[in-house]
Design an enzyme around this catalytic site. Structure first.
Site, PDB file in Angstrom:
ATOM      1  N   ARG A   1      38.097 -51.286  -6.935  1.00 24.39           N
ATOM      2  CA  ARG A   1      37.382 -52.443  -6.364  1.00 24.39           C
ATOM      3  C   ARG A   1      36.311 -52.946  -7.331  1.00 24.39           C
ATOM      4  O   ARG A   1      36.164 -54.150  -7.550  1.00 24.39           O
ATOM      5  CB  ARG A   1      36.734 -52.090  -5.026  1.00 24.39           C
ATOM      6  CG  ARG A   1      36.019 -53.300  -4.430  1.00 24.39           C
ATOM      7  CD  ARG A   1      35.295 -52.974  -3.149  1.00 24.39           C
ATOM      8  NE  ARG A   1      33.976 -52.462  -3.367  1.00 24.39           N
ATOM      9  CZ  ARG A   1      32.843 -53.067  -3.003  1.00 24.39           C
ATOM     10  NH1 ARG A   1      32.890 -54.232  -2.406  1.00 24.39           N
ATOM     11  NH2 ARG A   1      31.681 -52.515  -3.228  1.00 24.39           N
TER      12      ARG A   1
ATOM     13  N   SER B   1      35.992 -56.398  -0.410  1.00 23.93           N
ATOM     14  CA  SER B   1      35.492 -55.097   0.068  1.00 23.93           C
ATOM     15  C   SER B   1      36.649 -54.089   0.000  1.00 23.93           C
ATOM     16  O   SER B   1      37.703 -54.385  -0.566  1.00 23.93           O
ATOM     17  CB  SER B   1      34.952 -55.241   1.493  1.00 23.93           C
ATOM     18  OG  SER B   1      35.981 -55.618   2.376  1.00 23.93           O
TER      19      SER B   1
ATOM     20  N   ASP C   1      31.852 -57.028  14.364  1.00 25.41           N
ATOM     21  CA  ASP C   1      30.559 -57.191  15.012  1.00 25.41           C
ATOM     22  C   ASP C   1      30.149 -58.654  14.845  1.00 25.41           C
ATOM     23  O   ASP C   1      29.931 -59.099  13.725  1.00 25.41           O
ATOM     24  CB  ASP C   1      29.581 -56.245  14.293  1.00 25.41           C
ATOM     25  CG  ASP C   1      28.242 -56.228  14.939  1.00 25.41           C
ATOM     26  OD1 ASP C   1      28.182 -56.393  16.163  1.00 25.41           O
ATOM     27  OD2 ASP C   1      27.245 -56.037  14.213  1.00 25.41           O
TER      28      ASP C   1
ATOM     29  N   GLN D   1      35.478 -63.409   9.009  1.00 31.09           N
ATOM     30  CA  GLN D   1      34.064 -63.013   9.110  1.00 31.09           C
ATOM     31  C   GLN D   1      33.171 -64.245   9.270  1.00 31.09           C
ATOM     32  O   GLN D   1      32.242 -64.242  10.068  1.00 31.09           O
ATOM     33  CB  GLN D   1      33.637 -62.212   7.875  1.00 31.09           C
ATOM     34  CG  GLN D   1      34.037 -60.754   7.967  1.00 31.09           C
ATOM     35  CD  GLN D   1      33.707 -59.996   6.688  1.00 31.09           C
ATOM     36  OE1 GLN D   1      34.268 -60.255   5.642  1.00 31.09           O
ATOM     37  NE2 GLN D   1      32.795 -59.059   6.770  1.00 31.09           N
TER      38      GLN D   1
ATOM     39  N   SER E   1      38.841 -49.991  12.703  1.00 32.62           N
ATOM     40  CA  SER E   1      37.440 -50.288  12.988  1.00 32.62           C
ATOM     41  C   SER E   1      36.590 -49.663  11.889  1.00 32.62           C
ATOM     42  O   SER E   1      36.570 -48.440  11.741  1.00 32.62           O
ATOM     43  CB  SER E   1      37.069 -49.676  14.357  1.00 32.62           C
ATOM     44  OG  SER E   1      35.693 -49.816  14.560  1.00 32.62           O
ATOM     45  N   ASN E   2      35.946 -50.511  11.104  1.00 30.89           N
ATOM     46  CA  ASN E   2      35.142 -49.992   9.989  1.00 30.89           C
ATOM     47  C   ASN E   2      33.683 -49.843  10.423  1.00 30.89           C
ATOM     48  O   ASN E   2      32.816 -50.591   9.998  1.00 30.89           O
ATOM     49  CB  ASN E   2      35.269 -50.933   8.783  1.00 30.89           C
ATOM     50  CG  ASN E   2      34.568 -50.375   7.561  1.00 30.89           C
ATOM     51  OD1 ASN E   2      34.054 -49.254   7.592  1.00 30.89           O
ATOM     52  ND2 ASN E   2      34.536 -51.148   6.502  1.00 30.89           N
TER      53      ASN E   2
ATOM     54  N   GLY F   1      34.695 -44.025   8.718  1.00 27.69           N
ATOM     55  CA  GLY F   1      33.282 -43.670   8.576  1.00 27.69           C
ATOM     56  C   GLY F   1      32.719 -44.250   7.285  1.00 27.69           C
ATOM     57  O   GLY F   1      33.428 -44.922   6.529  1.00 27.69           O
TER      58      GLY F   1
ATOM     59  N   HIS G   1      49.544 -40.823  23.434  1.00 29.48           N
ATOM     60  CA  HIS G   1      50.358 -39.608  23.413  1.00 29.48           C
ATOM     61  C   HIS G   1      51.630 -39.744  24.248  1.00 29.48           C
ATOM     62  O   HIS G   1      52.477 -38.857  24.235  1.00 29.48           O
ATOM     63  CB  HIS G   1      49.528 -38.416  23.906  1.00 29.48           C
ATOM     64  CG  HIS G   1      49.878 -37.119  23.222  1.00 29.48           C
ATOM     65  ND1 HIS G   1      51.089 -36.908  22.576  1.00 29.48           N
ATOM     66  CD2 HIS G   1      49.181 -35.967  23.073  1.00 29.48           C
ATOM     67  CE1 HIS G   1      51.100 -35.688  22.069  1.00 29.48           C
ATOM     68  NE2 HIS G   1      49.959 -35.093  22.349  1.00 29.48           N
TER      69      HIS G   1
ATOM     70  N   ASP H   1      53.528 -38.563  18.712  1.00 32.91           N
ATOM     71  CA  ASP H   1      53.163 -37.147  18.662  1.00 32.91           C
ATOM     72  C   ASP H   1      52.324 -36.884  17.411  1.00 32.91           C
ATOM     73  O   ASP H   1      52.274 -37.714  16.490  1.00 32.91           O
ATOM     74  CB  ASP H   1      54.417 -36.255  18.676  1.00 32.91           C
ATOM     75  CG  ASP H   1      55.360 -36.612  17.546  1.00 32.91           C
ATOM     76  OD1 ASP H   1      54.945 -36.530  16.375  1.00 32.91           O
ATOM     77  OD2 ASP H   1      56.516 -37.001  17.828  1.00 32.91           O
TER      78      ASP H   1
HETATM   79  N1  COA Z   1      31.170 -47.288   3.831  1.00 32.70           N
HETATM   80  C1  COA Z   1      30.305 -47.746   2.925  1.00 32.70           C
HETATM   81  N2  COA Z   1      30.296 -49.035   2.485  1.00 32.70           N
HETATM   82  C2  COA Z   1      31.196 -49.882   3.027  1.00 32.70           C
HETATM   83  C3  COA Z   1      32.136 -49.456   3.978  1.00 32.70           C
HETATM   84  C4  COA Z   1      32.101 -48.110   4.387  1.00 32.70           C
HETATM   85  N3  COA Z   1      32.959 -47.644   5.304  1.00 32.70           N
HETATM   86  N4  COA Z   1      32.904 -50.507   4.324  1.00 32.70           N
HETATM   87  C5  COA Z   1      32.479 -51.546   3.592  1.00 32.70           C
HETATM   88  N5  COA Z   1      31.461 -51.177   2.816  1.00 32.70           N
HETATM   89  C6  COA Z   1      30.717 -52.010   1.888  1.00 32.70           C
HETATM   90  C7  COA Z   1      31.568 -53.153   1.388  1.00 32.70           C
HETATM   91  O1  COA Z   1      32.381 -52.752   0.340  1.00 32.70           O
HETATM   92  C8  COA Z   1      30.508 -54.158   1.022  1.00 32.70           C
HETATM   93  O2  COA Z   1      29.912 -53.776  -0.200  1.00 32.70           O
HETATM   94  P1  COA Z   1      29.353 -54.856  -1.286  1.00 32.70           P
HETATM   95  O3  COA Z   1      28.188 -55.517  -0.625  1.00 32.70           O
HETATM   96  O4  COA Z   1      29.029 -54.014  -2.466  1.00 32.70           O
HETATM   97  O5  COA Z   1      30.489 -55.803  -1.558  1.00 32.70           O
HETATM   98  C9  COA Z   1      29.478 -54.009   2.121  1.00 32.70           C
HETATM   99  O6  COA Z   1      29.657 -52.665   2.598  1.00 32.70           O
HETATM  100  C10 COA Z   1      29.638 -54.989   3.270  1.00 32.70           C
HETATM  101  O7  COA Z   1      30.992 -55.046   3.609  1.00 32.70           O
HETATM  102  P2  COA Z   1      31.637 -55.881   4.809  1.00 32.70           P
HETATM  103  O8  COA Z   1      32.043 -57.217   4.350  1.00 32.70           O
HETATM  104  O9  COA Z   1      30.805 -55.824   6.034  1.00 32.70           O
HETATM  105  O10 COA Z   1      32.861 -54.886   4.945  1.00 32.70           O
HETATM  106  P3  COA Z   1      34.349 -54.972   5.345  1.00 32.70           P
HETATM  107  O11 COA Z   1      35.070 -56.123   4.757  1.00 32.70           O
HETATM  108  O12 COA Z   1      34.878 -53.644   5.037  1.00 32.70           O
HETATM  109  O13 COA Z   1      34.244 -55.058   6.904  1.00 32.70           O
HETATM  110  C11 COA Z   1      33.961 -55.876   9.085  1.00 32.70           C
HETATM  111  C12 COA Z   1      34.298 -56.191   7.630  1.00 32.70           C
HETATM  112  C13 COA Z   1      34.289 -57.102   9.858  1.00 32.70           C
HETATM  113  C14 COA Z   1      34.790 -54.712   9.588  1.00 32.70           C
HETATM  114  C15 COA Z   1      32.496 -55.493   9.219  1.00 32.70           C
HETATM  115  O14 COA Z   1      31.683 -56.493   8.707  1.00 32.70           O
HETATM  116  C16 COA Z   1      32.095 -55.185  10.665  1.00 32.70           C
HETATM  117  O15 COA Z   1      31.873 -56.069  11.468  1.00 32.70           O
HETATM  118  N6  COA Z   1      32.013 -53.873  10.980  1.00 32.70           N
HETATM  119  C17 COA Z   1      31.624 -53.419  12.306  1.00 32.70           C
HETATM  120  C18 COA Z   1      32.776 -52.827  13.010  1.00 32.70           C
HETATM  121  C19 COA Z   1      32.454 -52.572  14.437  1.00 32.70           C
HETATM  122  O16 COA Z   1      31.647 -53.269  15.051  1.00 32.70           O
HETATM  123  N7  COA Z   1      33.047 -51.578  15.004  1.00 32.70           N
HETATM  124  C20 COA Z   1      32.711 -51.252  16.339  1.00 32.70           C
HETATM  125  C21 COA Z   1      33.778 -50.545  16.995  1.00 32.70           C
HETATM  126  S1  COA Z   1      33.299 -50.087  18.588  1.00 32.70           S
END
Ligand code: COA
Length: 230
Positions: free
Chosen positions: A39, A54, A97, A126, A147-148, A172, A200, A204
């Protein structure tokens, strides 16, 4: 008193449906060094073409490649659980989010898109999410969800299925951790945990573990994505 209505009401109904599904969890750790390096090497090129890159587009493409081998994970089940329908399109949904709350838009036909195209679409989703402009066309038709939560923090999670889908994964945070190499020396590694939840009734543990191993191999050795490019 705060009335529960609108989007939150939809969430109540979706969660109540999901609660009836017996799920099991499976978790593993992914060594992210290869993807972190890749990346970093491509980020500026993507930025020159107007796209913020990302980890997610690679992670979604890896999921799509693994879903080709394990199509039952990309399926829908009817309410009575009498039919499981394997979906041809990998419409990978992403928990997002937004100011309106948690929304789960999907990127359609990930199997037919390049990593760059996925990144471009993710940027668009986004932007729409932050402006409160995600519509039914973005939110309907998901077949597999990621879900990130790691963007915000945390290591493990117990994600809840987005029914009628049968599989969801929560990522995570990517963290530098000590790990032993093959010479038994402690070395720093970038580690990300994944927590899967699976229906489930139709999946499996062995199938989920094999899928996860294959997905993980694409992330740990992202050059492998090139081999299976269409
Ligand atoms: N750990 C550490 N850093 C991370 C990461 C992780 N798991 N995932 C992404 N990053 C980094 C990215 O690489 C980016 O870095 P940069 O600023 O150097 O480019 C920065 O964090 C911001 O990334 P973002 O655009 O938010 O990440 P994404 O494209 O991976 O994720 C979304 C997009 C939509 C998933 C995210 O913005 C979001 O909304 N996450 C929340 C998910 C959520 O609400 N889950 C709830 C479930 S109940």
């Amino acid at each position: 008193m705060v009335p529960i209505k609108g989007l939150q009401r939809t969430m109540v109904k979706t969660m109540e449906k999901a609660h009836k599904v017996p799920t099991f969890g499976y978790a593993d750790e992914i060594v992210m060094d290869g993807l972190v390096e890749l990346r970093a090497a491509l980020k500026q090129t993507a930025a020159d073409r107007g796209v913020r890159l990302s980890y997610m587009p690679f992670i979604m493409k890896a999921a799509s490649h693994a879903l080709h081998e394990y199509p039952v994970l990309n399926s829908h089940v009817d309410d009575e659980c009498t039919v499981v329908t394997h979906k041809a399109s990998h419409n990978i949904a992403l928990a997002m989010d937004t100011p309106s709350g948690l929304l789960v838009p999907n990127i359609k036909d990930v199997q037919a898109k390049s990593v760059f195209e996925i990144a471009q679409e993710l940027n668009e989703l986004q932007a729409l999410g932050s402006e409160g402009r995600l519509g039914a066309e973005h939110l309907k038709g998901g077949t597999f969800t990621l879900s990130n939560i790691g963007v915000i923090g945390g290591t493990y999670m117990g994600p809840i299925l987005v029914v009628p889908q049968v599989m969801i994964g929560a990522l995570g945070g990517v963290k530098k951790m000590p790990r032993y190499n093959e010479q038994d020396e402690l070395v720093p590694k970038m580690i990300m945990e994944v927590s899967w939840s699976a229906d489930h009734r139709v999946l499996d543990g062995v199938t989920v573990a094999k899928f996860s191993n294959l997905w993980k191999s694409y992330i740990e050795t992202p050059q492998k994505l090139l081999l299976d490019l269409r």
